[in-house]
Write a protein that holds these residues in place. Structure first.
Motif, mmCIF file in Angstrom:
data_model
loop_
_atom_site.group_PDB
_atom_site.id
_atom_site.type_symbol
_atom_site.label_atom_id
_atom_site.label_comp_id
_atom_site.label_asym_id
_atom_site.label_seq_id
_atom_site.Cartn_x
_atom_site.Cartn_y
_atom_site.Cartn_z
ATOM 1 N N CYS A 1 0.832 -1.195 0.000
ATOM 2 C CA CYS A 1 0.000 0.000 0.000
ATOM 3 C C CYS A 1 0.874 1.255 0.000
ATOM 4 N N VAL A 2 0.417 2.246 -0.729
ATOM 5 C CA VAL A 2 1.106 3.529 -0.761
ATOM 6 C C VAL A 2 0.112 4.600 -0.298
ATOM 7 N N ARG A 3 0.606 5.554 0.442
ATOM 8 C CA ARG A 3 -0.225 6.672 0.896
ATOM 9 C C ARG A 3 0.149 7.882 0.039
ATOM 10 N N ILE A 4 -0.858 8.497 -0.556
ATOM 11 C CA ILE A 4 -0.654 9.598 -1.486
ATOM 12 C C ILE A 4 -1.392 10.824 -0.962
ATOM 13 N N ARG A 5 -0.745 11.970 -1.021
ATOM 14 C CA ARG A 5 -1.384 13.232 -0.647
ATOM 15 C C ARG A 5 -1.627 14.032 -1.910
ATOM 16 N N LEU A 6 -2.860 14.449 -2.115
ATOM 17 C CA LEU A 6 -3.205 15.328 -3.225
ATOM 18 C C LEU A 6 -3.468 16.720 -2.658
ATOM 19 N N SER B 1 -9.509 10.058 2.207
ATOM 20 C CA SER B 1 -9.845 10.855 3.388
ATOM 21 C C SER B 1 -10.844 11.944 3.028
ATOM 22 N N ARG B 2 -11.356 12.562 4.036
ATOM 23 C CA ARG B 2 -12.185 13.747 3.801
ATOM 24 C C ARG B 2 -11.256 14.874 3.351
ATOM 25 N N PRO B 3 -11.759 15.891 2.684
ATOM 26 C CA PRO B 3 -10.906 17.021 2.310
ATOM 27 C C PRO B 3 -10.530 17.853 3.544
ATOM 28 N N TYR B 4 -9.267 18.212 3.617
ATOM 29 C CA TYR B 4 -8.770 19.086 4.679
ATOM 30 C C TYR B 4 -8.430 20.432 4.059
ATOM 31 N N ILE C 1 -6.256 15.976 0.247
ATOM 32 C CA ILE C 1 -6.883 14.694 0.520
ATOM 33 C C ILE C 1 -5.795 13.636 0.493
ATOM 34 N N TYR C 2 -6.015 12.595 1.263
ATOM 35 C CA TYR C 2 -5.049 11.513 1.380
ATOM 36 C C TYR C 2 -5.679 10.235 0.862
#
Length: 65
Positions: A10-15, A39-42, A53-54
């Motif tokens: 698994c990779v965690r990506i931040r947009l 994730s929810r938008p921060y 979002i993550y």
């Protein structure tokens, strides 16, 4: 999803961008990777027009080599 499930390939990506930009990027990434969690938008700390979002994603079976 448990933490151990997320660790397997698994990779965690931040947009980061406007809501339209992050939605477009998410759609493009979903063509290549299996999106397991979004994730929810921060809100961005500096500019209210941007968000973060993550994603947790894994390689699609049909794209592994």
């Amino acid at each position: 999803m448990t933490r151990s499930d997320r660790k397997a390939l698994c990779v965690r990506i931040r947009l980061h961008g406007t809501p339209a930009e992050t939605a477009a990027a998410l759609a493009a990434i979903a063509e290549v990777l299996h999106i397991r969690h979004v994730s929810r938008p921060y809100p961005d700390h500096r500019s209210p027009m941007f968000q973060r979002i993550y994603l947790d994603a894994t390689p699609r079976e049909d794209t592994r080599r």
